[in-house]
Design an enzyme around this catalytic site. Structure first.
Site, mmCIF file in Angstrom:
data_model
loop_
_atom_site.group_PDB
_atom_site.id
_atom_site.type_symbol
_atom_site.label_atom_id
_atom_site.label_comp_id
_atom_site.label_asym_id
_atom_site.label_seq_id
_atom_site.Cartn_x
_atom_site.Cartn_y
_atom_site.Cartn_z
ATOM 1 C CE LYS A 68 4.695 -7.496 -7.569
ATOM 2 N NZ LYS A 68 4.075 -6.905 -6.376
ATOM 3 C CG ASP A 101 -0.283 -5.170 -4.412
ATOM 4 O OD1 ASP A 101 -0.713 -6.290 -4.068
ATOM 5 O OD2 ASP A 101 0.851 -4.993 -4.897
#
Ligand code: ATR
Length: 274
Positions: A68, A101
């Protein structure tokens, strides 16, 4: 053979629940030319490994642990990804990397009718999940404070959000200080309580919870964590993280396809898979 491909890269990636969630949505929407699969790419060959989906015409990918942060150098991170310091979704058509997110989290709070603007929200943790929570809550108008085992990491998070996204006014507290800060929301972004350590909680055993508190636990395995049980025992409300998992995926789905997926179905297949 599906002509429109998306997927997730990670290492290991076999345990990712994303393929079943996205493929269930493709099936339900009768999107037969779409398919989602998992690709295992070792960290030392990430740059090379990215050629694989790109050269094979993938429309986009999700990105999971451990790529990520590293993937940020190979895509164009948007403001959210830069503020959160991680990319979890890439659109190869634009090469933009974003992070879904924070929006997935805020959408799930709203779906549960949790008020955010003007409220005090306490975030437990200072890793990637906490950065997404603090970013989302601050952008949605909450006053945010952070508690973390390693206080210097929380301080670094505050400095990073100020520098990358102009977010100010986030305080770092100890748990004892936070207990009577008067928050209406506590968000667990630590890994404490995660399976198999299901009896551990980031909240001190007999420390009271403020009246009317809502706890949101980003941990979704188990579905009912020790922190959630503690909160409910003190008269509070507790929400687990499964909805956020479904919604962060749904935002990526819509970004690639232009179609809003069935959230309830995605959540149901996740629940069954767990
Ligand atoms: P992620 O990116 O998923 O948020 P992370 O960066 O590993 O994961 O962050 C994990 C968080 O859980 C951190 O806030 C960590 O606290 P430290 O910064 O002090 O390491 C917190 N955490 C993990 N185990 C913990 C424990 N046993 N007690 C308290 N906090 C813990």
């Amino acid at each position: 053979m599906p002509s429109k491909r998306v997927g997730v890269i990670g290492f290991p990636v076999e345990h990712s629940l994303s393929p079943i969630m996205h493929n269930a949505a493709f099936e339900a929407l009768n999107m037969r030319d779409w398919h989602y699969d998992a690709m295992s790419i070792p960290p030392d060959i990430l740059r090379l490994g990215l050629r694989e989906p790109r050269d094979h015409g993938y429309i986009g990918i999700n990105v999971t642990v451990p790529h990520k942060e590293a993937i940020m150098q190979y895509v164009r991170p948007d403001e959210k990804a830069r503020a959160i310091g991680a990319v979890n979704t890439v659109d190869f058509r634009s090469n933009i990397g974003t992070n879904t997110d924070a929006d997935g989290f805020i959408k799930d709070l709203r779906a549960h009718d949790v008020h955010i603007a003007g409220e005090r929200a306490l975030v437990l943790g200072a890793g990637g999940a906490a950065r997404a929570a603090v970013y989302g809550l601050a952008r949605a108008g909450a006053k945010v404070a952070i508690v973390n085992r390693t206080e210097s990491r929380a301080e670094a998070l505050v400095r990073h959000l100020r520098a990358s996204a102009g977010i100010g006014g986030v305080d770092v507290k100890t748990l004892a200080e936070a207990a009577d800060w008067g928050m209406s929301l506590i968000v667990n972004c630590t890994s404490v309580g995660l399976h198999p350590h299901i009896d551990q909680s980031p909240w001190i055993q007999d420390l009271p919870f403020p009246a009317g508190i809502t706890v949101y636990d980003m941990v979704y395995r188990p579905a009912n964590t020790a922190l959630m049980r503690q909160c409910v025992a003190h008269g509070g409300r507790a929400i687990g993280g499964l909805g956020m998992l479904a919604r962060q995926g749904a935002i990526a789905f819509e970004l690639w396809t232009g179609v809003a997926p069935p959230i309830d179905l995605m959540q149901r297949v996740l629940q069954e898979a767990l």
